[in-house]
Design a protein around this motif. Sequence first.
Motif, PDB file in Angstrom:
ATOM      1  N   GLN A  24       0.831  -1.208   0.000  1.00  0.00           N
ATOM      2  CA  GLN A  24       0.000   0.000   0.000  1.00  0.00           C
ATOM      3  C   GLN A  24       0.865   1.257   0.000  1.00  0.00           C
ATOM      4  O   GLN A  24       0.560   2.243  -0.694  1.00  0.00           O
ATOM      5  CB  GLN A  24      -0.928  -0.001   1.221  1.00  0.00           C
ATOM      6  CG  GLN A  24      -1.972  -1.114   1.192  1.00  0.00           C
ATOM      7  CD  GLN A  24      -2.947  -1.018   2.353  1.00  0.00           C
ATOM      8  OE1 GLN A  24      -3.375   0.083   2.711  1.00  0.00           O
ATOM      9  NE2 GLN A  24      -3.313  -2.172   2.930  1.00  0.00           N
ATOM     10  N   ILE A  25       1.944   1.225   0.763  1.00  0.00           N
ATOM     11  CA  ILE A  25       2.848   2.383   0.798  1.00  0.00           C
ATOM     12  C   ILE A  25       3.532   2.549  -0.555  1.00  0.00           C
ATOM     13  O   ILE A  25       3.685   3.689  -1.064  1.00  0.00           O
ATOM     14  CB  ILE A  25       3.869   2.212   1.940  1.00  0.00           C
ATOM     15  CG1 ILE A  25       3.161   2.431   3.285  1.00  0.00           C
ATOM     16  CG2 ILE A  25       5.050   3.170   1.780  1.00  0.00           C
ATOM     17  CD1 ILE A  25       4.019   2.169   4.485  1.00  0.00           C
ATOM     18  N   LEU A  26       3.939   1.442  -1.161  1.00  0.00           N
ATOM     19  CA  LEU A  26       4.554   1.533  -2.495  1.00  0.00           C
ATOM     20  C   LEU A  26       3.576   2.089  -3.509  1.00  0.00           C
ATOM     21  O   LEU A  26       3.962   2.877  -4.407  1.00  0.00           O
ATOM     22  CB  LEU A  26       5.041   0.140  -2.923  1.00  0.00           C
ATOM     23  CG  LEU A  26       6.267  -0.399  -2.191  1.00  0.00           C
ATOM     24  CD1 LEU A  26       6.530  -1.844  -2.587  1.00  0.00           C
ATOM     25  CD2 LEU A  26       7.502   0.462  -2.504  1.00  0.00           C
TER      26      LEU A  26
ATOM     27  N   TRP B  57       4.092   4.772  14.836  1.00  0.00           N
ATOM     28  CA  TRP B  57       3.919   3.494  15.527  1.00  0.00           C
ATOM     29  C   TRP B  57       2.982   3.637  16.729  1.00  0.00           C
ATOM     30  O   TRP B  57       2.391   2.661  17.188  1.00  0.00           O
ATOM     31  CB  TRP B  57       5.272   2.935  15.964  1.00  0.00           C
ATOM     32  CG  TRP B  57       6.010   3.829  16.930  1.00  0.00           C
ATOM     33  CD1 TRP B  57       6.833   4.860  16.607  1.00  0.00           C
ATOM     34  CD2 TRP B  57       5.985   3.760  18.357  1.00  0.00           C
ATOM     35  NE1 TRP B  57       7.329   5.450  17.744  1.00  0.00           N
ATOM     36  CE2 TRP B  57       6.828   4.792  18.834  1.00  0.00           C
ATOM     37  CE3 TRP B  57       5.335   2.951  19.277  1.00  0.00           C
ATOM     38  CZ2 TRP B  57       7.027   5.019  20.200  1.00  0.00           C
ATOM     39  CZ3 TRP B  57       5.543   3.165  20.630  1.00  0.00           C
ATOM     40  CH2 TRP B  57       6.383   4.201  21.085  1.00  0.00           C
ATOM     41  N   GLN B  58       2.860   4.887  17.235  1.00  0.00           N
ATOM     42  CA  GLN B  58       1.937   5.134  18.349  1.00  0.00           C
ATOM     43  C   GLN B  58       0.482   5.265  17.887  1.00  0.00           C
ATOM     44  O   GLN B  58      -0.417   5.306  18.715  1.00  0.00           O
ATOM     45  CB  GLN B  58       2.337   6.399  19.098  1.00  0.00           C
ATOM     46  CG  GLN B  58       3.672   6.299  19.818  1.00  0.00           C
ATOM     47  CD  GLN B  58       4.042   7.596  20.533  1.00  0.00           C
ATOM     48  OE1 GLN B  58       3.487   8.657  20.255  1.00  0.00           O
ATOM     49  NE2 GLN B  58       4.977   7.508  21.459  1.00  0.00           N
ATOM     50  N   ARG B  59       0.275   5.394  16.563  1.00  0.00           N
ATOM     51  CA  ARG B  59      -1.049   5.579  15.970  1.00  0.00           C
ATOM     52  C   ARG B  59      -1.781   6.763  16.614  1.00  0.00           C
ATOM     53  O   ARG B  59      -2.890   6.625  17.143  1.00  0.00           O
ATOM     54  CB  ARG B  59      -1.866   4.286  16.092  1.00  0.00           C
ATOM     55  CG  ARG B  59      -1.220   3.083  15.408  1.00  0.00           C
ATOM     56  CD  ARG B  59      -2.073   1.848  15.563  1.00  0.00           C
ATOM     57  NE  ARG B  59      -3.368   2.033  14.918  1.00  0.00           N
ATOM     58  CZ  ARG B  59      -4.437   1.259  15.170  1.00  0.00           C
ATOM     59  NH1 ARG B  59      -4.357   0.298  16.077  1.00  0.00           N
ATOM     60  NH2 ARG B  59      -5.572   1.479  14.539  1.00  0.00           N
ATOM     61  N   PRO B  60      -1.161   7.937  16.543  1.00  0.00           N
ATOM     62  CA  PRO B  60      -1.772   9.111  17.203  1.00  0.00           C
ATOM     63  C   PRO B  60      -2.879   9.757  16.378  1.00  0.00           C
ATOM     64  O   PRO B  60      -3.501  10.724  16.825  1.00  0.00           O
ATOM     65  CB  PRO B  60      -0.590  10.063  17.347  1.00  0.00           C
ATOM     66  CG  PRO B  60       0.257   9.748  16.164  1.00  0.00           C
ATOM     67  CD  PRO B  60       0.128   8.271  15.928  1.00  0.00           C
ATOM     68  N   GLY B  61      -3.101   9.281  15.160  1.00  0.00           N
ATOM     69  CA  GLY B  61      -4.066   9.894  14.254  1.00  0.00           C
ATOM     70  C   GLY B  61      -3.357  10.480  13.047  1.00  0.00           C
ATOM     71  O   GLY B  61      -2.191  10.903  13.128  1.00  0.00           O
ATOM     72  N   VAL B  62      -4.046  10.512  11.917  1.00  0.00           N
ATOM     73  CA  VAL B  62      -3.433  10.970  10.670  1.00  0.00           C
ATOM     74  C   VAL B  62      -2.940  12.409  10.758  1.00  0.00           C
ATOM     75  O   VAL B  62      -1.796  12.712  10.377  1.00  0.00           O
ATOM     76  CB  VAL B  62      -4.410  10.782   9.491  1.00  0.00           C
ATOM     77  CG1 VAL B  62      -3.849  11.419   8.211  1.00  0.00           C
ATOM     78  CG2 VAL B  62      -4.697   9.300   9.264  1.00  0.00           C
TER      79      VAL B  62
ATOM     80  N   HIS C 177       7.017   4.037   9.351  1.00  0.00           N
ATOM     81  CA  HIS C 177       7.064   2.569   9.439  1.00  0.00           C
ATOM     82  C   HIS C 177       6.123   1.938   8.417  1.00  0.00           C
ATOM     83  O   HIS C 177       5.015   2.424   8.213  1.00  0.00           O
ATOM     84  CB  HIS C 177       6.678   2.093  10.838  1.00  0.00           C
ATOM     85  CG  HIS C 177       7.614   2.544  11.918  1.00  0.00           C
ATOM     86  ND1 HIS C 177       7.517   3.792  12.507  1.00  0.00           N
ATOM     87  CD2 HIS C 177       8.673   1.921  12.504  1.00  0.00           C
ATOM     88  CE1 HIS C 177       8.481   3.929  13.407  1.00  0.00           C
ATOM     89  NE2 HIS C 177       9.195   2.805  13.427  1.00  0.00           N
ATOM     90  N   ASP C 178       6.588   0.857   7.818  1.00  0.00           N
ATOM     91  CA  ASP C 178       5.723   0.089   6.911  1.00  0.00           C
ATOM     92  C   ASP C 178       5.488  -1.334   7.432  1.00  0.00           C
ATOM     93  O   ASP C 178       4.960  -2.190   6.712  1.00  0.00           O
ATOM     94  CB  ASP C 178       6.329   0.021   5.503  1.00  0.00           C
ATOM     95  CG  ASP C 178       7.617  -0.783   5.450  1.00  0.00           C
ATOM     96  OD1 ASP C 178       8.389  -0.742   6.433  1.00  0.00           O
ATOM     97  OD2 ASP C 178       7.856  -1.466   4.425  1.00  0.00           O
TER      98      ASP C 178
ATOM     99  N   THR D 154      -0.516   5.345   8.818  1.00  0.00           N
ATOM    100  CA  THR D 154       0.698   5.748   8.097  1.00  0.00           C
ATOM    101  C   THR D 154       0.405   5.909   6.607  1.00  0.00           C
ATOM    102  O   THR D 154       0.848   6.874   5.968  1.00  0.00           O
ATOM    103  CB  THR D 154       1.808   4.708   8.298  1.00  0.00           C
ATOM    104  OG1 THR D 154       2.072   4.567   9.689  1.00  0.00           O
ATOM    105  CG2 THR D 154       3.080   5.113   7.579  1.00  0.00           C
ATOM    106  N   VAL D 155      -0.338   4.947   6.036  1.00  0.00           N
ATOM    107  CA  VAL D 155      -0.665   5.013   4.605  1.00  0.00           C
ATOM    108  C   VAL D 155      -1.462   6.273   4.305  1.00  0.00           C
ATOM    109  O   VAL D 155      -1.164   7.012   3.339  1.00  0.00           O
ATOM    110  CB  VAL D 155      -1.442   3.744   4.189  1.00  0.00           C
ATOM    111  CG1 VAL D 155      -1.899   3.863   2.738  1.00  0.00           C
ATOM    112  CG2 VAL D 155      -0.582   2.495   4.374  1.00  0.00           C
ATOM    113  N   ALA D 156      -2.470   6.552   5.120  1.00  0.00           N
ATOM    114  CA  ALA D 156      -3.304   7.743   4.888  1.00  0.00           C
ATOM    115  C   ALA D 156      -2.498   9.022   5.079  1.00  0.00           C
ATOM    116  O   ALA D 156      -2.617   9.984   4.293  1.00  0.00           O
ATOM    117  CB  ALA D 156      -4.507   7.723   5.841  1.00  0.00           C
TER     118      ALA D 156
END
Length: 705
Positions: A94-96, A211-216, A236-237, A245-247
């Motif tokens: 998805q990142i690629l 990595w903490q997933r704090p929000g986009v 991070h992927d 991360t992707v968004a």
Amino acid sequence: MARHVARPDPRAHWVLLLLGLVTLLAALSFHGLVSAVGGGSGPDQAPASPAPRAVTTGGPVLRLDGPTPVSRRLPARTLALTFDDGPDPRWTPQILDVLRRHHAHATFFVVGSRVDEHPELVRRILAEGHEIGSHTFTHVDLTAAPGWRAGAELSWTRNAIAGVTGREVTLFRPPFSSTTAAMTEAQYEALRNAAGSGHVAVLADRDAKDWQRPGVPAIVKAATPQGGAGAVVLMHDGGGDRGQTVAALDQLLTRLGTQGYTFTTVSAGIGAPDSMVTATTGARLSGTALRWAQTGADWLTSAMNLLLGVALVLGVVRLAVQVACAQRHVRRVRRPRRRLPEVVAPVSVIVPAYNEAANIAATVRSLVASAYPALEVIVVDDGSSDGTADIVERMRLRGVRVIRQANAGKPAALNTGIRAARADLLVLVDGDTVFQPDTVYRLVQGFADPTVGAISGNTKVANRRRLLGRWQHLEYVIGFNLDRRMYDVLECMPTIPGAIGAFRREVLFAVGGVPADTLAEDTDLTMKVLRAGWRVVYEEGAIAWTEAPSSLRQLWRQRYRWCYGTMQAMWKHRHALREPGAGGKLGRRGLPYLAVFQIVLPLAAPAVDVFALYGLLFLPWSQLALAWLGLLLLQAGTAAYALRLDRERFGPLWTLPLQQLVYRQVMYLVVVQSVVTAVVGNRLRWQRMVRTGEAAALVGGAPAR
């Protein structure tokens, strides 16, 4: 001159077994090492001892192989996006895709073990113009790892990438790192050590903390440089859920793209040549071998998990069938018998004896004291050298005959007694066995049914004062007598023990007497009786006390003979699988049960024990302790049920944990030795147990418990 013929070392298979188990443990440990890969940069920590100021205030790209650190920064409006902890089969593609959509390039710091798991993703990263760096092989914290481990982590990762891509990497980012300002002295030393093997360190200017997933929005803000500055951005992927991360990456590229930013690799950003160089042949071969080893370890671990699951299911199914059959057997025994006549026909008891001076007097006295109206006792002395026959003759007991013959083995002694017997009902007894007064009477009552050709009694261990005796006592009650109840219900009894068994004379003559071509003549004979169309039943009330081995050496020799002889008998009667009637029940019920639970699963047991050791090393101890305790409680419940059925005390149950740790392993290794003996074609000679006379103490009383 006599020639000495070289014989294979009998210990060779033990060496091979040990090497196999060590290899298995090494493979499982390697799997445990590479599968325990985490991810993320870790929480911020106040540096107790910061790195040198020249480093913490410098750029994120560091060369530390010289006397002084050299750092580089990215020029203005140049962004080197970096992704750690991949490749991941879900998030990396998805990142690629996002990068390709924005015509951006990035640098991926890959974990070596994941490179071996997903080589196609690594090749795609390179094919789309991105750069690859090392992030260690197992995402280990190099500041806490010993020197050999740190060197191995870097070397394995380089080789893994070389094996997949044909190229070696020089860029390196240590796990749990962040910006240069946050670098500690320990991290600095780890980077200097890595520089010694040709690595260039890459930290970050901006840590997105995704990595903490704090929000986009928070990720986008943390990754955005201030004032149009260039930066190395840490994202991070892999290592967890990277949906944010992707968004965030898509928004970041869109926003900064309108501000004139260039998105490139670390090497291109600082104007350096390509960081990846052509790998040597040795590195490629090492990487390929490493990938095969990791794949093999993964496959082996999966196979062991499957084996453990199958063994557990089979064990539970076996227990359920045993308990169900035991309950049915109990109900059948307690149910009022059909009006069958009482059996009081004459009985001949045949006692084969070879050097049984320690117990023979007690055995004969217990037989003569039987509460049975018509009984003769025939002692066949098979060439004893300890005066066994003389002891019996001096007793001058009525109804007791002694027959002497040259040593020819137990089957020959039994056949001699069978030919000499006067009665039509025969009881075969070992020379170290003591009967209770009602044993013979209870044993032969089953012959009131004309379809019954043979009857097994209930064998109990007499010498159970010591720990080894208690273990064997539990084995007899749980493994042997519980099984016999099941065999009786399923009509596939494979063994009438040599210590106590009753046969019709006509049946023994019809099957050709006691066979001498296997070491388990009792099993062989029982199978012949079943294949001749007769029923074989179990009488739990006919109790015989026997002397069990009193040392591990004697136990090994006895069980080795039993196991080898049982395999001989199973192979000899393998054609019962295709037979109808009683023989078919043996072939399709008894033989598969013996094959699975007495050969196949015991052969796999050493590997299961190694898997348990692997669990101790790599799994939470609380889970292992809970699983072991659960199995132990299940076994204890089974043992208590079996003891209650046999009207035995529960005292020996405390020895169960030790039995699992010692006795169980001995029994499994006996099976290994027996199978090896059978495979290489060696002949196993008869091995006689040394008697201590403890069974003789049973005359007039029960054993100490």
